[in-house]
Design a protein around this motif. Structure first.
Motif, short mmCIF file in Angstrom:
data_model
loop_
_atom_site.label_atom_id
_atom_site.label_comp_id
_atom_site.label_asym_id
_atom_site.label_seq_id
_atom_site.Cartn_x
_atom_site.Cartn_y
_atom_site.Cartn_z
N LYS A 137 5.88 21.80 0.83
CA LYS A 137 5.34 20.45 1.01
C LYS A 137 6.35 19.58 1.73
O LYS A 137 6.01 18.79 2.61
N ARG A 138 7.64 19.71 1.37
CA ARG A 138 8.68 18.92 2.03
C ARG A 138 8.79 19.27 3.51
O ARG A 138 8.98 18.40 4.35
N ASN A 139 8.65 20.55 3.82
CA ASN A 139 8.76 20.99 5.22
C ASN A 139 7.57 20.54 6.06
O ASN A 139 7.65 20.53 7.28
N GLU A 140 6.44 20.21 5.40
CA GLU A 140 5.27 19.79 6.14
C GLU A 140 5.31 18.31 6.48
O GLU A 140 4.58 17.83 7.33
N VAL A 141 6.16 17.54 5.78
CA VAL A 141 6.25 16.10 6.02
C VAL A 141 6.86 15.82 7.37
O VAL A 141 7.84 16.40 7.75
N ASN A 147 -5.50 29.11 -1.71
CA ASN A 147 -6.36 28.07 -2.27
C ASN A 147 -5.80 26.67 -2.05
O ASN A 147 -6.18 25.72 -2.74
N GLY A 148 -4.88 26.55 -1.10
CA GLY A 148 -4.37 25.24 -0.70
C GLY A 148 -3.34 24.62 -1.61
O GLY A 148 -3.08 23.41 -1.54
N ILE A 149 -2.72 25.42 -2.46
CA ILE A 149 -1.70 24.92 -3.39
C ILE A 149 -0.35 25.45 -2.94
O ILE A 149 -0.10 26.65 -2.97
N LEU A 150 0.53 24.54 -2.52
CA LEU A 150 1.82 24.93 -1.95
C LEU A 150 2.97 24.60 -2.90
O LEU A 150 2.90 23.62 -3.64
N PRO A 151 4.05 25.39 -2.86
CA PRO A 151 5.24 25.04 -3.63
C PRO A 151 5.89 23.80 -3.04
O PRO A 151 5.68 23.46 -1.87
N THR A 152 6.67 23.11 -3.83
CA THR A 152 7.29 21.86 -3.40
C THR A 152 8.10 22.01 -2.14
O THR A 152 8.09 21.15 -1.25
N ILE A 153 8.81 23.13 -1.99
CA ILE A 153 9.69 23.34 -0.83
C ILE A 153 8.87 23.36 0.46
O ILE A 153 9.33 22.88 1.50
#
Length: 253
Positions: free
Chosen positions: A249-253, A241-247
């Motif tokens: 999100k950091r890797n996607e930056v 559902n498009g909700i990611l853990p913080t870890i």
């Protein structure tokens, strides 16, 4: 590298064996053999048997025992199954073996043959650079999932919703609200309860604890915690559902 006598002589296309992977990962050789067979099955026999060649080696009792030999492509295919540290070890082992084999080629006495060999090696290097770029992207795309999934699988014990919510950078209240919207749980008497279809999945562990109400009367409260199986279920559901853990999100930056 393991000192083994392979039935077929190793070449640039057969740098490593399943014994090497067992050494690097610390796994039993039988388990690595199983991993290779699984890769062959997943890739299909035509591709799998081209990458992984079945052969044998002399064991400590001087008996012929089965193993697989493969080049860089096969080594990286296996490395993707393991954690980041193991992938790094495999890459460094490949680099060392390639350097050793390249060093041997410069011992060719005939200058013309040596020059031909040098040209071939430069062409091979360019191909390897291109292959590595593709593999680096694949590893990078797989790594965020591996990071958080590994974190879950390496954990033991039960977790509160507050602890899980923290992985997502949100409050327990917000997480409970999202899980309610996703039809995982509902609120009853100010307590969150799973919908019946999740009761027998082993996602949570609950116990009642005694409490004293504000008017002094005794009562009980349901204390629910999530198992690691439940935590993994939430991760997969939330990611869908498009909700990611913080870890991640950091890797996607």
């Amino acid at each position: 590298m393991n000192q083994i006598s392979l039935v077929n002589e190793q070449s640039m296309n057969n740098l490593m064996t399943s014994l090497d992977i067992a050494e690097l990962t610390g796994k039993r050789h039988a388990d690595v053999m199983r991993d290779v067979r699984h890769e062959i099955e997943e890739l299909g026999v035509e591709i799998g048997e081209r990458i992984f060649a079945h052969t044998s080696y002399k064991d400590k009792s001087n008996r012929d025992s089965p193993c697989y030999k493969f080049g860089k492509e096969g080594a990286m295919q296996l490395a993707l199954k393991y954690d980041a540290k193991t992938r790094y070890k495999v890459i460094k082992r490949i680099e060392m073996l390639e350097q050793q084999q390249n060093t041997h080629s410069y011992m060719i006495e005939d200058p013309v043959e040596r020059a031909k060999r040098w040209i071939i090696e430069q062409q091979e290097k360019q191909l390897l650079i291109a292959e590595n770029s593709v593999k680096d992207q694949l590893i990078g795309e797989l790594k965020p999932k591996a990071d958080y999934t590994d974190k879950i699988l390496q954990s033991t014990g039960l977790m509160t919703i507050t602890q899980i919510a923290k992985d997502y950078g949100m409050s327990a209240q917000k997480m409970n609200s999202i899980l309610h919207e996703l039809k995982v749980q509902y609120s009853q008497n100010r307590q969150w309860l799973l919908y019946s279809k999740y009761h027998a999945e082993g996602y949570t562990h609950s116990e009642t604890i005694p409490i004293t109400h504000s008017d002094g009367t005794p009562g009980t409260k349901l204390n629910t915690k999530w198992t690691q199986k439940g935590r993994l279920f939430l991760y997969q559901l939330l990611k869908k559902n498009g909700i990611l853990p913080t870890i991640e999100k950091r890797n996607e930056v």
